[in-house]
Design a protein around this motif. Structure first.
Motif, PDB file in Angstrom:
ATOM      1  N   PRO A 148       0.813  -1.215   0.000  1.00 28.92           N
ATOM      2  CA  PRO A 148       0.000   0.000   0.000  1.00 28.92           C
ATOM      3  C   PRO A 148       0.849   1.269   0.000  1.00 28.92           C
ATOM      4  O   PRO A 148       1.852   1.354   0.719  1.00 28.92           O
ATOM      5  CB  PRO A 148      -0.797  -0.119   1.307  1.00 28.92           C
ATOM      6  N   ASP A 149       0.462   2.240  -0.827  1.00 32.94           N
ATOM      7  CA  ASP A 149       1.147   3.538  -0.921  1.00 32.94           C
ATOM      8  C   ASP A 149       2.607   3.395  -1.317  1.00 32.94           C
ATOM      9  O   ASP A 149       3.419   4.287  -1.065  1.00 32.94           O
ATOM     10  CB  ASP A 149       1.037   4.304   0.402  1.00 32.94           C
ATOM     11  N   GLU A 150       2.957   2.258  -1.947  1.00 35.99           N
ATOM     12  CA  GLU A 150       4.303   1.994  -2.467  1.00 35.99           C
ATOM     13  C   GLU A 150       5.366   1.927  -1.373  1.00 35.99           C
ATOM     14  O   GLU A 150       6.549   2.076  -1.653  1.00 35.99           O
ATOM     15  CB  GLU A 150       4.691   3.015  -3.546  1.00 35.99           C
ATOM     16  N   HIS A 151       4.970   1.690  -0.131  1.00 38.88           N
ATOM     17  CA  HIS A 151       5.953   1.388   0.905  1.00 38.88           C
ATOM     18  C   HIS A 151       6.510  -0.003   0.635  1.00 38.88           C
ATOM     19  O   HIS A 151       5.863  -0.856   0.021  1.00 38.88           O
ATOM     20  CB  HIS A 151       5.317   1.441   2.293  1.00 38.88           C
ATOM     21  N   ASP A 174       9.388   2.853   5.057  1.00 36.98           N
ATOM     22  CA  ASP A 174       8.636   3.986   4.555  1.00 36.98           C
ATOM     23  C   ASP A 174       9.178   4.457   3.211  1.00 36.98           C
ATOM     24  O   ASP A 174      10.393   4.621   3.031  1.00 36.98           O
ATOM     25  CB  ASP A 174       8.687   5.137   5.569  1.00 36.98           C
ATOM     26  N   LYS A 175       8.273   4.690   2.262  1.00 44.73           N
ATOM     27  CA  LYS A 175       8.666   5.110   0.913  1.00 44.73           C
ATOM     28  C   LYS A 175       9.452   6.412   0.915  1.00 44.73           C
ATOM     29  O   LYS A 175      10.446   6.558   0.199  1.00 44.73           O
ATOM     30  CB  LYS A 175       7.418   5.276   0.047  1.00 44.73           C
ATOM     31  N   ALA A 182       3.934 -11.722  -1.341  1.00 39.48           N
ATOM     32  CA  ALA A 182       3.282 -11.149  -2.522  1.00 39.48           C
ATOM     33  C   ALA A 182       2.104 -10.309  -2.044  1.00 39.48           C
ATOM     34  O   ALA A 182       1.439 -10.651  -1.070  1.00 39.48           O
ATOM     35  CB  ALA A 182       2.808 -12.254  -3.460  1.00 39.48           C
ATOM     36  N   TYR A 183       1.837  -9.215  -2.746  1.00 41.88           N
ATOM     37  CA  TYR A 183       0.737  -8.319  -2.403  1.00 41.88           C
ATOM     38  C   TYR A 183      -0.278  -8.353  -3.535  1.00 41.88           C
ATOM     39  O   TYR A 183       0.068  -8.100  -4.692  1.00 41.88           O
ATOM     40  CB  TYR A 183       1.262  -6.899  -2.196  1.00 41.88           C
TER      41      TYR A 183
END
Length: 327
Positions: A168-171, A186-187, A213-214
């Motif tokens: 989520p949110d590219e973190h 944290d991204k 995996a997401y």
């Protein structure tokens, strides 16, 4: 004229519906895989990722003594170019290890050295087949292992940053096989926090997560399990966006990797069946989420990725190969 106009509208609408239906038709799940050789001669490969143009990036553990752990780029035609070497290679309990898995995103390659707890971030956008290898010292790195050990999740303290993905949110989310945890990076700031911790899979048997995996809603995580690697102890866990852990599927054996089908169904790999002489020859398998064998007689697989809807690539640690799978 009005009838002709109405007829044309009906035809156009029908074509539109058909196009939409064709587009939405789900891809069939694999019932079995056929395989063909793709690359040979790798030095105990561990992890694999694919970039935007179809190149595979592979980590090689090396010889088990010295600093010949490496990352290589392999073109769609099978041509191999070493990107970086000089990573520590270790022999532990009969296996060569050190460097672990990697992930590609937006021209950058993120790879882990699990034994040292380091995350490397390399700009590979301009790297081409035949280029000279870059220096390891020129690649930015971050110490993850010290943070993991500070959490004191195991006794004695243990850390092996092993697999990673974006969520989520590219973190970034990093699976630590030594501490049975997922660490969130944290991204923006690179700050590290504990995201999830896995329970034992049996009495006094640790989970040992190996793959993550997401699927857009949750994480799915494969587990190896700790010694004595008993058959049926391994599980696929699901982890919600808030870090809540629960069982997804059970009854597996020594899972070392996970990927998602085109329909976001997990496909996992069994490293092998463990016995008095170690992992038995050709006891590795590719399995669907229900434990059905999609491909058998594999030598200690360590990673699997999906290249397109019906094509996958499989790593064999023991044979030093990449195999192309399709159905």
């Amino acid at each position: 004229m009005k009838k002709l106009f109405l007829l044309l509208n009906v035809v156009i609408f029908s074509l539109f519906i058909q196009a939409c239906t064709d587009h939405l038709e789900p891809v069939s799940e694999p019932r079995s895989f056929s395989s063909e050789p793709f690359v040979t001669g790798l030095k105990y490969p561990i992890g694999m990722a694919m970039d935007d143009v179809g190149n595979l990036w592979v980590t090689e553990a090396g010889s088990g003594s010295g600093t010949d752990g490496s990352v290589a780029m392999i073109t769609p035609s099978g041509h191999k170019t070493t990107f970086v070497t000089g990573l520590q290679s270790l022999m532990r309990e009969g296996s060569i290890e050190g460097i672990s898995h990697l992930v590609y995103k937006n021209g950058k390659l993120y790879f882990l050295h699990g034994s040292n707890g380091m995350l490397y971030t390399a700009d590979v956008a301009g790297f081409k087949p035949g280029d000279a290898a870059v220096n390891l010292s020129d690649i930015p790195s971050q110490d993850l292992g010290t943070f993991v050990r500070s959490l004191a999740l195991t006794d004695p303290l243990n850390s092996n940053t092993y697999h990673l993905t974006f969520g989520p949110d590219e973190h970034m989310y990093v699976v630590d096989a030594g501490s049975n945890a997922i660490i969130k990076r944290d991204k923006g700031t690179g700050a590290l926090t504990l995201f999830a911790h896995f329970p034992n899979v049996a009495q006094n048997v640790e989970a040992v997560p190996t793959g993550i995996a997401y699927d857009g809603n949750r994480f799915l995580v494969s587990t190896l399990t700790g010694f004595p690697f008993q058959e049926g102890n391994a599980k696929i866990f699901q982890v919600e966006k808030n870090g809540t852990v629960s069982e997804y599927k059970t009854g597996f054996t020594t899972l070392t990797g996970i990927t998602l089908s085109a329909n976001n169904k997990p496909i996992v790999i069994q490293h092998g069946v463990f016995g008095p002489q170690g992992f038995g020859a050709k006891t590795g398998r590719v399995l669907d989420e229900n434990g059905k064998t999609l491909l058998g007689d594999i030598s200690r697989p360590t990673d699997i990725i999906r290249a397109n809807e019906k094509t996958y690539f499989l790593l064999s640690y023991a044979d030093g190969t990449i195999t192309k799978l399709s159905y």
